[in-house]
Motif scaffolding. Structure first.
Motif, PDB file in Angstrom:
ATOM      1  N   VAL A  48       5.071   8.689  -3.494  1.00 17.01           N
ATOM      2  CA  VAL A  48       4.668   8.767  -2.023  1.00 17.01           C
ATOM      3  C   VAL A  48       5.787   7.576  -1.465  1.00 17.01           C
ATOM      4  O   VAL A  48       5.920   6.799  -2.122  1.00 17.01           O
ATOM      5  CB  VAL A  48       3.216   8.428  -1.583  1.00 17.01           C
ATOM      6  N   GLN A  50       6.393   4.401  -0.264  1.00 12.65           N
ATOM      7  CA  GLN A  50       5.585   3.109  -0.403  1.00 12.65           C
ATOM      8  C   GLN A  50       5.423   2.314   0.910  1.00 12.65           C
ATOM      9  O   GLN A  50       4.118   1.852   0.758  1.00 12.65           O
ATOM     10  CB  GLN A  50       6.332   2.116  -1.416  1.00 12.65           C
ATOM     11  N   ALA A  52       4.989   3.751   3.823  1.00 11.54           N
ATOM     12  CA  ALA A  52       3.739   4.322   4.367  1.00 11.54           C
ATOM     13  C   ALA A  52       2.575   4.113   3.727  1.00 11.54           C
ATOM     14  O   ALA A  52       1.454   4.024   4.490  1.00 11.54           O
ATOM     15  CB  ALA A  52       4.080   5.896   4.479  1.00 11.54           C
ATOM     16  N   ALA A  53       2.284   3.971   2.336  1.00  8.80           N
ATOM     17  CA  ALA A  53       1.238   3.894   1.585  1.00  8.80           C
ATOM     18  C   ALA A  53       0.691   2.567   1.839  1.00  8.80           C
ATOM     19  O   ALA A  53      -0.715   2.260   1.846  1.00  8.80           O
ATOM     20  CB  ALA A  53       1.407   4.191   0.147  1.00  8.80           C
ATOM     21  N   VAL A  54       0.978   1.424   2.038  1.00  3.57           N
ATOM     22  CA  VAL A  54       0.654   0.229   1.901  1.00  3.57           C
ATOM     23  C   VAL A  54       0.602  -0.307   3.582  1.00  3.57           C
ATOM     24  O   VAL A  54      -0.257  -1.167   3.719  1.00  3.57           O
ATOM     25  CB  VAL A  54       1.659  -0.735   1.361  1.00  3.57           C
ATOM     26  N   CYS A  55       1.203   0.606   4.617  1.00  3.43           N
ATOM     27  CA  CYS A  55       1.023  -0.141   5.813  1.00  3.43           C
ATOM     28  C   CYS A  55      -0.330   0.165   6.477  1.00  3.43           C
ATOM     29  O   CYS A  55      -1.040   1.193   6.307  1.00  3.43           O
ATOM     30  CB  CYS A  55       2.089   0.690   6.768  1.00  3.43           C
ATOM     31  N   ASP A  58      -1.952   3.412  10.572  1.00  2.67           N
ATOM     32  CA  ASP A  58      -1.509   4.702  10.479  1.00  2.67           C
ATOM     33  C   ASP A  58      -0.322   5.217  11.265  1.00  2.67           C
ATOM     34  O   ASP A  58      -0.136   4.881  12.309  1.00  2.67           O
ATOM     35  CB  ASP A  58      -2.725   5.714  10.563  1.00  2.67           C
TER      36      ASP A  58
END
Ligand code: SF4
Ligand code: SF4
Ligand code: SF4
Lengths: 74, 520
Positions: A48, A50, A52-55, A58
């Motif tokens: 995925v 990265q 977007a996954a850690v932010c 949303d």
């Protein structure tokens, strides 16, 4: 395509910056931006994107449709 | 787990059984914890006599270990680590990390170089400054380079400053060795649950090994990593404190389990903090109307955990970049612009001299309390009550009622005076008396107290307090808190005995929401 950061939502927390495998993210005048020339949507690195996954906010690191889909080298 | 973990620790030669030692240390925090809970009584002067010297040296000036040291020494936090690797429902990361600080306040983000300069500037100006913490916004261990760079810079110039960090624990096991190398004095882990089902209601997701986990899976991962990190630290002899946020209806009862789990893994202090939640913070809990606990709910939980372990009751959830003695904030004197322009001369000797003076004061205070306590020896009474104290520090009743930003609350019984917490009121007197609403706020905040000790108080608030059933006490102005409280309590018992007054149980009080320091 690449990802982009919606500047108005970015808290400038810097969490995304070190996670990017392509060093595509940098701080510019207090917010973070993605260099579309460097971003590979994390293809070839991780399952995925990265950033977007850690932010923490949303829908802040989102696909930038103005760029063509990233093509991994064959 | 508990017995074997402790044995493991005890068998490491350089690390004495840290649990037992810290238990003893923490008992000295208020020096009044001897009443009834079966603990060793604290009658041995300043308290270091029964501790190994090197441990006492390590903790005595630490405002986070010792309620008593709180009055004399200062800590500061710098915000160098804005990124985080988990999401908490009580946090909105536009603002500070709610774990160590309050939501709704923004700390100035600093580079490690700016942070180091700031620390040295502050330490040169405020000789009480002995502790540097790296806390939120964000998680210091989600920003390991910035965090450890800051430590490195400070350790070079100011080796006498103790280093601390606070973490959510997810990345902790990966950094335990670095933490040990930097001689980090103590680590605070925020642990809100040990049951992933409960955790799923607190943490929507965690980011770990390049993947975002959600729900029970995320919470399971987090609790496993937290407890592993805690075990690894205590096994190396590094002091660990655990913070928990009390969220009524979600983890309030469960925190007793958390208390057992962290105690058995060697944490030396457990700090249960109330959830701070208001819609304007924009947090999930703020928006969905999740309430925080009342003062009595919080105290009841802290009491029920105390039989298990020492509780830390003096946490004020200060803002993360606060500077000064706890409850005081001088950060406006140390903005980045001012610091960068400052010439800093770090003078170790002056700092040492000042600290020696403070030591004398502390010894005097403990002796005074001890003397007063003896007068209570013959008394037998079931009466237990709370009193509020207006203080600026040094363990003295030295604050004007109208200037108090917070009150310290002590529980009085024939066992002595025991510090049980703080009540924030922020400024009631903002340009003279007569502001009815603010006085009402103060009364709500200390409504469960029988008396309030102040250095000075005006006529109007005095009569309003009496109407509310709270006795204003100003005859002990500028005297030691505990000694005065005990003397007043003895008199109170006498008055009850003589039938002059009737002892009535008081109601609950409110925990003030919002940032501790509005403008400093
Ligand atoms: S999607 Fe991946 S490559 Fe693109 S900016 Fe985000 S982290 Fe970097
Ligand atoms: S993680 Fe999100 S909020 Fe944080 S800097 Fe990156 S884009 Fe901004
Ligand atoms: S760990 Fe701290 S910064 Fe991270 S989400 Fe939780 S409260 Fe916020």
């Amino acid at each position: 395509m690449a990802l982009k950061i919606i500047a108005s939502q970015c808290t400038s927390c810097s969490a995304c910056e070190p996670e990017c495998p392509n060093v595509a993210i940098t701080e510019k005048n207090g917010t973070f931006v993605i260099d579309p020339k460097k971003c590979t949507e994390c293809i070839g690195h991780y399952d995925v994107p990265q950033c977007a996954a850690v932010c923490p906010v949303d829908n802040t690191c989102v696909i930038d449709t103005s760029f063509p889909r990233y093509q991994p080298p064959a | 787990m508990s017995a074997s973990a402790q044995h493991q620790i005890a068998s490491v030669p350089q690390a004495p059984n840290i649990t037992d030692i810290m238990q003893t240390v923490a008992e000295h925090k208020g020096c009044g914890t001897s009443g009834g809970s079966g603990k060793a009584s604290c009658g041995s002067g300043a308290g270091q006599n029964d501790l190994p010297t090197e441990i006492w040296e390590k903790v005595k000036n630490h405002p986070c270990y010792s309620e008593e040291a709180h009055h004399h020494y200062a800590r500061m936090h710098v915000a160098v680590a804005p990124a985080c690797n988990i999401q908490c429902n009580y946090c909105n990361r536009k603002y500070d990390c709610a774990n160590e600080s309050r939501p709704g306040v923004v700390s100035e983000k600093l580079t490690p170089e700016q942070a180091a300069k700031k620390v040295l500037a502050v330490a040169s100006t405020i000789p009480q400054m002995t502790v540097l913490g790296i806390a939120g916004p964000g998680d210091p261990l989600a920003n390991p380079e910035k965090t450890f760079k800051t430590f490195e810079l400070i350790a070079k110039t100011a080796p006498d400053i103790k280093l601390c960090l606070s973490t959510n624990g997810l990345a902790l096991p990966d950094h335990v060795d670095t933490i040990a190398d930097f001689n980090v004095d103590h680590v605070t882990i925020t642990i809100n649950m040990v049951d992933p089902e409960i955790g799923a209601k607190i943490y929507p997701w965690v980011f770990w090994k390049h993947k975002r986990y959600t729900g029970v899976e995320a919470a399971k991962l987090l609790t496993d990593r937290q407890l592993l990190g805690l075990e690894m630290l205590t096994a190396r002899g590094i002091l660990c404190k655990v913070n928990s946020v009390m969220i009524p209806g979600i983890n309030d009862k469960h925190l007793v389990e958390v208390n057992k789990a962290v105690k058995s893994r060697g944490a030396f202090l457990h700090n249960i903090m109330p959830l701070i939640s208001a819609p304007e913070h924009g947090t999930v809990f703020g928006l969905n109307g999740q309430r925080g606990p009342s003062a009595q709910e919080l105290k009841a939980l802290q009491d029920s955990c105390e039989g298990e372990m020492n509780m830390m009751r003096h946490c004020r959830q200060c803002r993360a970049d606060a500077v000064g003695l706890l409850g005081e904030d001088r950060s406006a004197e140390f903005t980045t612009d001012k610091i960068m322009a400052m010439e800093v001369n770090y003078d170790l000797e002056t700092r040492k001299a000042y600290q020696a003076h403070v030591e004398e004061e502390r010894v005097a205070k403990v002796a005074a309390k001890q003397q007063e306590l003896e007068t209570l020896a013959g008394e037998a009474s079931d009466i237990k009550l709370l009193v509020a104290v207006a203080t600026k520090g040094s363990g003295l009743i030295n604050e004007h009622f109208g200037h108090a930003k917070e009150f310290q609350v002590y529980e009085l019984s024939t066992g002595g005076a025991k510090f049980v917490g703080h009540r924030r009121v922020d400024l009631y007197c903002q340009g003279g008396y007569g502001d009815e609403d603010s006085l009402a706020t103060v009364i709500r905040a200390i409504n469960d107290c029988h008396a309030v000790f102040v250095a000075k108080i005006g006529g109007c608030p005095k009569s309003d307090l009496i109407t509310a059933g709270i006795e204003p006490v100003d005859q002990y102005a500028h005297e030691f808190i505990e000694k005065s409280a005990i003397a007043w309590f003895k008199d109170y018992l006498d008055r009850v005995k003589r039938g002059e007054i009737e002892h009535v149980v008081r109601g609950d009080a409110e925990i003030r929401q919002g940032a501790l320091i509005s403008a400093a």
